[in-house]
Design an enzyme around this catalytic site. Structure first.
Site, PDB file in Angstrom:
ATOM      1  N   ILE A   1      37.979  47.332  43.108  1.00 16.48           N
ATOM      2  CA  ILE A   1      38.714  48.099  42.096  1.00 16.48           C
ATOM      3  C   ILE A   1      39.249  49.373  42.732  1.00 16.48           C
ATOM      4  CG2 ILE A   1      36.702  49.384  41.222  1.00 16.48           C
ATOM      5  CD1 ILE A   1      37.990  49.019  38.383  1.00 16.48           C
ATOM      6  N   GLU A   2      40.439  49.718  42.327  1.00 14.13           N
ATOM      7  CA  GLU A   2      41.061  50.934  42.849  1.00 14.13           C
ATOM      8  C   GLU A   2      40.540  52.125  42.065  1.00 14.13           C
ATOM      9  OE1 GLU A   2      45.340  50.481  43.590  1.00 14.13           O
ATOM     10  OE2 GLU A   2      45.483  52.516  42.782  1.00 14.13           O
ATOM     11  N   ARG A   3      40.134  53.158  42.815  1.00 10.93           N
ATOM     12  CA  ARG A   3      39.659  54.363  42.154  1.00 10.93           C
ATOM     13  C   ARG A   3      40.799  55.371  42.010  1.00 10.93           C
ATOM     14  NH1 ARG A   3      34.032  54.926  45.072  1.00 10.93           N
ATOM     15  NH2 ARG A   3      35.332  56.099  46.506  1.00 10.93           N
TER      16      ARG A   3
END
Ligand code: ZN
Length: 854
Positions: A330-332
């Site tokens: 997941i992209e933060r």
């Protein structure tokens, strides 16, 4: 920051057990990748594969690994812990276990003189959708068996390790099965993609949607009961509990945040620091971010860190950023991508660091643990050296408390003889000079191994050093159970382990009675009623107290007469007796319906009870436990049918097929109870239906057309600050914002409720009712309806209540009933079934379902 993550990856590779060496020697068991067919971190493993890996390792390394199966879940999945030790220690594992119990006085006998290794227990994945720790488990297990690794060798030479790969397998698989269905060939790191938004109810919870990490002491869930039975057999010196939190947070380990419970020992506090030092050493080396001393406190006794702490162990929580949302990647917000592999690495490294911290000082850990129990047995903490719990003829309540004590291995007995003593009266909250103790009263001595846990579960008010806690702040069992209790400053040893023989006439002397009577006083009565109604037995309830055969029966007493039940013929007696004995309800057979005082059994004041068809609104927007508690109550405790209705499909409900509709807290009622559905429900109530609204459902209905419930107008805040000196003096300080916010909160405190016990909603609660207040809606009293439970001005008993919240909780309605057409609406501002442990609330809820509106 991406280059940093790359570097971290390299460093971890050298630490990680999943790094594959081609030269596998015959002494090495299968690596996780060899067994699973994929590398750890490439996908999520279902529970049965994790268990299968442990079984494989136990087969390959029988001299080092022992499986400890301890039960099955509601959905039939295997519960199992794994003991890992040196060959020498595994060979004498049973001796190590029993020696430990002997040393702390939990079993009789002299401990052998052999040295005692510390027992370190790591629990993974108690919240099912915090699934990475079950993956980390496989790597930890594999690593501990690596004889070429000095850290593993050090741990194995000194320590017995118990690993539980999955505390909540039903929740774990709910999450993993869902996630794997969402996944394409490559994970999509886009945070708002479908695979990062798990649907309601989510895998965090148990089958019945309980939070298993709020259940350690209460043990309402089967998975907890079975695990705790194993825990009590081992009594570990250290317990680590592995979790996940939001994606943006890095990693959390000990020392914990404040508040700490006052009874946490100096050694336990100091070891929080030690754990922090060991973990930070590895995290620093890898360049990983982490934090300590924030958010996760040590106060509420039913967590996986506090419960072990109050049982003498070093107890800690670990939190990895990720949780249900993170998936494989997941992209933060900072643009970096958080991968499953990274999350596993962190839990894996923290696990090993924690075990190492014990392995470096085994003697000290064992000695301190022993001293904790020596003190418990010989000079227990707290002002009360014993507790007296009055029997008062209500076996159900007492039995339920005893079951909770049994599960926690807290011992008790009975007074055995009548005596008069000084004691603190929980009801009056005052010290009293002459407390009459009866022979059949229960006595719990503080001089026992579990006295710290006992003290904390029974303390009238828990001292809070800092009010910004994560959870409820009061739980005192005498209030939760509604049992008249005294705390004595003197030592009173129970004189017998068995209750005094009952002087009641045996019910078997009357074979063909006119009627059977059961007092309505605690859960067994509700269970009996539910069981009889399910079998279509006609049951009636006395609205007023009555007297018969020189005995007084309170309002709500159940009466089963032969009249009205003719179709059962001679079977009636066996059926009623069997139902009563199944649930432990007291049954009195009588030969007449002609009472000496009150209403005869044929009177209009003795009302026939219907077998209600019950519906419960669940679905997205409901905090899952709010609905789960009600489902569990009907399904497991009453064994009575309940229809779960998805809030999104209320338009399809045939209302005339329901008698009772329960609305727990839900944040989507604006949608679920749209004008059309609300109108249909009101028409149904008007025609005789009963609506039971809890917590936020009450505030949703308040003020709406047809509902008499109203929130008070809030004048206090506006007037208060007016004309009081310089306005600059009362400006908000940014750094104080958390503290200021909590002045409006009451995160779970105990209040004594004024109850109208003549109303069916108050039946059986003449001994008083204490509620766990979590909401401050501030309702006006009902003008036309019945104000059955309310707070006056000084009803506060225990726990944290902010200043503004305390003001609001004065002269306010908590429980009310509105008649509406031929039906009724029950308002319950608090949750009487909270976490399934507020025992007295079960009777109250039983009143709402079965007694109100007949
Ligand atoms: Zn968690």
């Amino acid at each position: 920051m991406k280059h940093l993550l790359l570097l971290v990856g390299l460093l971890v590779a050298s630490l990680s057990a999943s790094s594959q060496t081609t030269s596998t020697t015959s002494s090495r068991p299968d690596s996780p990748a060899q067994f699973l067919g994929y590398k750890i971190g490439e996908r999520f493993s279902p529970h049965h594969r994790v268990i299968a890996y442990a079984e494989q390792i136990a087969r390959q390394m029988p001299s080092r690994v022992k499986l400890l199966p301890y039960g099955t879940t509601y959905e039939g999945r295997q519960l199992m812990a794994v003991a890992v030790a040196s060959e020498a220690n595994l060979a004498r594992l049973e001796e190590i276990r029993t020696n430990n119990l002997k040393r702390i006085g939990m079993v009789d006998g002299q401990p052998s003189s052999a040295s005692q290794p510390p027992i370190a227990w790591l629990s993974y994945n108690v919240h099912g959708n915090e699934a990475v720790s079950s993956e980390a488990f496989m790597e930890v297990l594999y690593r501990l068996l690596d004889t070429s690794d000095p850290v593993s060798q050090k741990i194995m030479n000194t320590t017995v390790v118990i690993l539980d790969p999955g505390l909540n397998p039903d929740g774990h698989d709910r999450y993993v099965n869902w996630y794997n269905q969402m996944l394409g060939q490559n994970p999509d790191p886009t945070p708002f993609a479908r695979e990062h938004n798990e649907p309601w109810p989510g895998g965090r919870y148990t089958h019945y949607l309980f939070d298993p990490n709020r259940d350690w002491a209460w043990q309402t869930q089967e998975i907890t009961q079975q695990r705790m039975a194993l825990y009590q057999q081992w009594m570990p010196h250290l317990h680590g509990d592995f979790h996940e939190m939001g994606v943006e947070s890095p990693y959390y380990f000990a020392p914990s945040a404040k508040p700490y419970h006052e009874d946490i020992t100096p050694f336990q506090r100091q070891f929080q620091q030690t754990i922090g030092q060991y973990c930070s050493r590895y995290f620093d080396k890898n360049g990983w971010l982490y934090y300590t001393r924030e958010r996760f406190d040590l106060f509420y006794p039913s967590y996986g860190d506090t419960y072990p702490t109050y049982n003498g162990a070093i107890g800690m929580t670990y939190e990895q950023g990720g949780n249900t949302r993170a998936g494989l990647a997941i992209e933060r917000k900072d643009g970096d991508t958080l991968t499953l592999r990274q999350r596993i690495d962190h839990h894996y490294v923290a696990s090993i660091a924690t075990l190492e911290s014990v392995a470096d000082r085994p003697a000290e850990v064992v000695k301190e643990f022993g001293q904790f129990f020596d003190k418990s047995r010989n000079s227990p903490i707290g002002p009360y050296k014993s507790y007296v719990v009055k029997a008062n003829g209500d076996a159900g309540r007492l039995k339920a408390l005893q079951q909770l004590l049994d599960r926690n291995k807290i011992t008790y007995g009975y007074a055995g003889k009548a005596q008069t003593l000084n004691g603190f009266n929980y009801t009056s909250q005052k010290n009293e000079k002459s407390v009459a103790v009866a022979a059949e009263d229960m006595v719990i001595s503080s001089y026992q191994p579990k006295s710290t846990l006992l003290k904390i579960l029974f303390e009238p008010n828990s001292a809070l050093e800092d009010s910004a806690t994560y959870d409820i702040t009061a739980w005192s069992l005498p209030y939760a159970f509604g049992l008249q209790t005294y705390g004595l400053t003197t030592k009173l040893t129970p004189s017998s382990t068995q209750p005094a023989a009952s002087s009641k006439p045996s019910s078997s002397t009357v074979t063909k009675p006119y009627a059977y009577i059961a007092q309505w006083q605690s859960l067994p009565a509700v269970q009996l009623l539910a069981g009889l109604l399910k079998q279509k037995v006609r049951v009636r309830a006395a609205e007023k107290p009555f007297e018969l055969d020189n005995k007084t029966y309170p309002s709500g007493t159940l009466i089963v007469t032969r009249a009205g039940n003719e179709r059962f013929g001679d079977r009636l007696d066996a059926l009623v007796r069997a139902e009563a004995s199944k649930v432990g309800a007291d049954l009195t057979p009588v030969q007449t319906g002609f009472v000496t005082k009150g209403s005869d059994f044929g009177s209009d004041f003795v009302t026939g009870l219907k077998a209600p068809r019950v519906g419960l609104v669940i679905g997205d927007g409901t905090p899952p436990p709010s609905a789960g508690e009600i489902w569990h109550f009907f399904d497991q405790e009453l064994n009575y049918p309940i229809s779960l209705l998805d809030g999104n499909t209320l338009g399809n409900v045939e209302w005339n097929k329901l008698d009772v509709l329960i609305l727990p807290t839900n944040y989507n009622y604006a949608r679920f109870l749209n004008d059309k559905n609300l109108l249909a429900i009101k028409e149904w109530v008007r025609a005789g239906g009963k609506l039971i609204a809890l917590e936020r459902a009450t505030s949703f209905l308040a003020g709406k057309d047809g509902f008499d419930l109203k929130e008070k107008e809030d004048k206090s805040g506006k007037d208060k600050d007016k004309g009081k000196g310089n306005p600059a003096d009362s400006l908000k300080v940014y750094g104080d914002r958390e503290r200021v916010a909590i002045s409006d909160e009451t995160p779970g405190s105990i209040y004594r409720v004024n109850i109208d016990t003549t109303h069916p909603l108050g039946f059986g609660l003449s001994g008083g009712y204490y509620t766990l207040v979590q909401n401050t809606f501030n309702f006006d009293f009902l003008k036309d309806g019945w104000n059955v439970g309310y707070l006056k001005t000084d009803n506060y008993v225990a726990g944290f209540s902010g200043k503004n919240a305390k003001d609001k909780l004065k002269n306010t309605l908590l429980m009310g009933v509105q008649n509406y057409g031929r039906g009724s609406i029950v308002y319950l501002a608090d949750d009487p079934l909270f976490r399934g442990f507020w025992y007295n609330g079960k009777l109250l809820f039983g009143n709402a379902v079965f007694m109100v509106g007949n």
